[in-house]
Scaffold this active site. Structure first.
Site, PDB file in Angstrom:
ATOM      1  N   ASN A 252      12.758  29.247 -18.734  1.00 43.36           N
ATOM      2  CA  ASN A 252      11.990  29.032 -17.495  1.00 43.36           C
ATOM      3  C   ASN A 252      11.834  30.318 -16.681  1.00 43.36           C
ATOM      4  O   ASN A 252      10.876  30.465 -15.922  1.00 43.36           O
ATOM      5  CB  ASN A 252      12.649  27.948 -16.649  1.00 43.36           C
ATOM      6  CG  ASN A 252      12.478  26.580 -17.297  1.00 43.36           C
ATOM      7  OD1 ASN A 252      11.531  26.361 -18.052  1.00 43.36           O
ATOM      8  ND2 ASN A 252      13.394  25.666 -17.033  1.00 43.36           N
TER       9      ASN A 252
ATOM     10  N   CYS B 136      18.686  21.234 -21.454  1.00 48.20           N
ATOM     11  CA  CYS B 136      17.454  21.816 -22.015  1.00 48.20           C
ATOM     12  C   CYS B 136      17.581  23.333 -22.086  1.00 48.20           C
ATOM     13  O   CYS B 136      16.664  24.009 -22.546  1.00 48.20           O
ATOM     14  CB  CYS B 136      16.236  21.397 -21.208  1.00 48.20           C
ATOM     15  SG  CYS B 136      16.199  22.131 -19.576  1.00 48.20           S
ATOM     16  N   HIS B 137      18.707  23.871 -21.631  1.00 43.32           N
ATOM     17  CA  HIS B 137      18.978  25.316 -21.704  1.00 43.32           C
ATOM     18  C   HIS B 137      17.897  26.118 -20.981  1.00 43.32           C
ATOM     19  O   HIS B 137      17.634  27.267 -21.345  1.00 43.32           O
ATOM     20  CB  HIS B 137      19.103  25.788 -23.165  1.00 43.32           C
ATOM     21  CG  HIS B 137      19.839  24.811 -24.035  1.00 43.32           C
ATOM     22  ND1 HIS B 137      21.160  24.527 -23.852  1.00 43.32           N
ATOM     23  CD2 HIS B 137      19.415  24.009 -25.051  1.00 43.32           C
ATOM     24  CE1 HIS B 137      21.534  23.602 -24.723  1.00 43.32           C
ATOM     25  NE2 HIS B 137      20.480  23.261 -25.457  1.00 43.32           N
ATOM     26  N   CYS B 138      17.240  25.505 -20.026  1.00 41.55           N
ATOM     27  CA  CYS B 138      16.109  26.130 -19.304  1.00 41.55           C
ATOM     28  C   CYS B 138      14.933  26.418 -20.231  1.00 41.55           C
ATOM     29  O   CYS B 138      14.009  27.140 -19.851  1.00 41.55           O
ATOM     30  CB  CYS B 138      16.508  27.404 -18.564  1.00 41.55           C
ATOM     31  SG  CYS B 138      17.803  27.154 -17.366  1.00 41.55           S
ATOM     32  N   ALA B 139      14.977  25.884 -21.446  1.00 42.80           N
ATOM     33  CA  ALA B 139      13.821  25.991 -22.346  1.00 42.80           C
ATOM     34  C   ALA B 139      13.120  24.637 -22.290  1.00 42.80           C
ATOM     35  O   ALA B 139      12.938  23.946 -23.301  1.00 42.80           O
ATOM     36  CB  ALA B 139      14.273  26.332 -23.758  1.00 42.80           C
TER      37      ALA B 139
END
Ligand code: PLP
Length: 472
Positions: free
Chosen positions: A127, A408-411
């Site tokens: 993100n 979501c691991h910022c993905a």
């Protein structure tokens, strides 16, 4: 020891010695969440304690303490420049994180975007390398009456490969900037940055200086932590990364920018130390020379020193020459030593990653995202198991002493793109101090979590915060 390609690999005894430099093995922690942050070696804290005896601000005093601190701080820029093969410290600015480094590009370039321009990024970005561009295009520039598009290149759902043809179709003569990850923190994909560079360069975009081609920004947060990054070879215009992913404490991110851009770009932040000495008047302000033009306010001095010294310590820990100590010196770092150290880290973490993929893929119902077994990837494996929540799996791993990450691991875009609902996966990730036992324990823990989920629902977490076992 060397592998078939002649890359130095770590023998079990060397790895044992490396692990004595860290606190976590004493607590019996199985640290497999390194793509988020790595553990800092104890020697760095000892260094900080010693540095605190000459603790002073930089560029703001005539005392011996200030002069020495300034020397260490400035030498840190040189170490970091050598580490990424940047021509000089003039190309670097220090930030709090990769996120802030990328945002600084957004703010510095903001006024240059013309109505009708676009930014191209990808659906596999963290993100940090999407939301700033989304905000620029959807929220900020419209307020100035300018319309700029943010376009997203796809990836192959099976292999995680960036769809270069789609990327090329999105880039045109109005593409000011192409933003691409150097390594996905979810899929593990390492896009071919030479091809991305070629696409950006061929866009025909007319830059303010009359030259043609789109700028290229590389988010190297994962790539920097797991392989050698060479900004000259990549020909990146901007490249961002954070040190907390490569042994240093939290709080320092770097932006590399080509010197010509540094000269022409407006500063990101304005204030003290970024102005030329004495050159502030009611009608005129002159900026400081590079790199200090991009260093407004008192910087994270200790963090920067610790970050550069973490790199030196890494070379000492994995280097082939036990007689040569780089840590606690300001000696000009040898590029070959950096090459060798990062090749060793890449080979070691790569081996562990392939082992994890093999072990995990054998678990019934488990799906690993991204490049297949045997293909190059950043040293992480994200997966889901049919019928199981990734959060339950991560909690079950924790109950068995294995540290992983679910989410979501910022993905977030990539999870949505793959139709993962809710947008989450479980991830294990490796670095220089992990062992094959760590991998096997992690795989076995996933197997148990899947076989008897009830057993872990009530289980208390492994008590890693108790007093550690005494040193042998
Ligand atoms: N980009 C990638 C690929 C990352 O993996 C991360 C962190 O996980 C970031 C950006 C953000 O880094 P930071 O938290 O240091 O800003």
């Amino acid at each position: 020891m060397s592998d078939a390609q002649g890359v130095r690999t770590l023998a079990a005894r060397e790895l044992e010695l490396i692990r004595t430099e860290f606190a976590f093995p004493l607590r019996e922690r199985i640290v497999t969440n390194n793509a988020a942050s790595t553990q800092p070696p104890l020697a760095l804290f000892a260094l900080l304690r010693d540095v605190s005896e000459t603790y002073e601000n930089v560029h703001r005093g005539q005392s011996d303490a200030s002069i020495r601190t300034t020397e260490m701080f400035e030498a840190s820029f040189d170490t970091i420049a050598t580490w990424i093969n940047a021509p000089s410290r003039r190309t670097l600015s220090m930030h709090r994180s990769t996120t802030e480094a990328i945002n600084s590009v957004m703010y510095s370039l903001m006024a240059d975007f013309r109505d009708g321009d676009n930014v191209v990024t990808t659906l596999m970005e963290h993100n940090s390398n999407y939301v700033p561009w989304h905000a620029l295009c959807r929220e900020i520039l419209p307020r100035f009456g300018r319309s700029v598009q943010c376009r997203l290149a796809r990836f192959d759902h099976e292999t995680g490969e960036l769809d270069l043809a789609h990327l090329a179709s999105l880039v045109d003569e109005r593409t000011k900037l192409v933003c691409c990850t150097g390594g996905s923190n979810f899929l593990g994909t390492k896009p071919p940055l030479d091809a991305v560079r070629a696409i950006a360069s061929a866009s025909g975009y007319r830059r303010p200086d009359g030259t043609r081609g789109s700028l290229l920004l590389v988010d190297a947060a994962q790539r920097f932590a797991s392989s050698r990054v060479d900004v000259e070879a990549l020909d990146a215009d901007f490249l961002a990364f954070s040190f907390h992913k490569l042994l240093a404490p939290f709080g320092v991110g770097i932006l590399y920018a080509k010197e010509s851009l540094r000269e022409s770009m407006p500063p990101f932040l304005y204030g003290g130390d970024m102005i030329a000495e004495g050159q502030v008047y009611p009608d005129r302000v002159e900026y400081n020379e590079l790199p200090w033009k991009f260093s407004a306010g008192t910087p994270n001095i200790l963090g920067v020193i610790a970050s550069a010294q973490a790199l030196r310590l890494l070379v000492d820990l994995v280097g082939a020459d036990p007689g040569r100590a780089w840590f606690r010196t300001d000696d000009a770092l040898a590029p070959e030593a950096v090459d060798e150290a990062m090749s060793t880290v890449a080979a070691h973490a790569g081996f562990l990653t392939q082992r994890a993929m093999e072990g995990l893929s054998a678990i019934d119902g488990l799906h690993v995202y991204g490049p297949p077994l045997g293909a190059e990837r950043t040293p992480l494996v994200a997966f889901n198991v049919r019928g199981h929540s990734p959060f339950d799996i991560a909690r079950a791993l924790n109950a068995q002493g294995v540290e992983s990450r679910a989410g979501c691991h910022c993905a977030t875009l990539a999870h949505h793109e793959l139709g993962i609902e809710p947008a989450a996966s479980c991830r294990v990730s490796f670095t220089v101090y992990n062992t094959r036992e760590d991998v096997d324990l992690a795989v076995a823990a996933v197997r148990r979590a899947v076989a008897s989920p009830e057993a872990f629902r009530q289980a208390p977490p492994a008590d890693v915060l108790r007093d550690p076992a005494p040193l042998a």
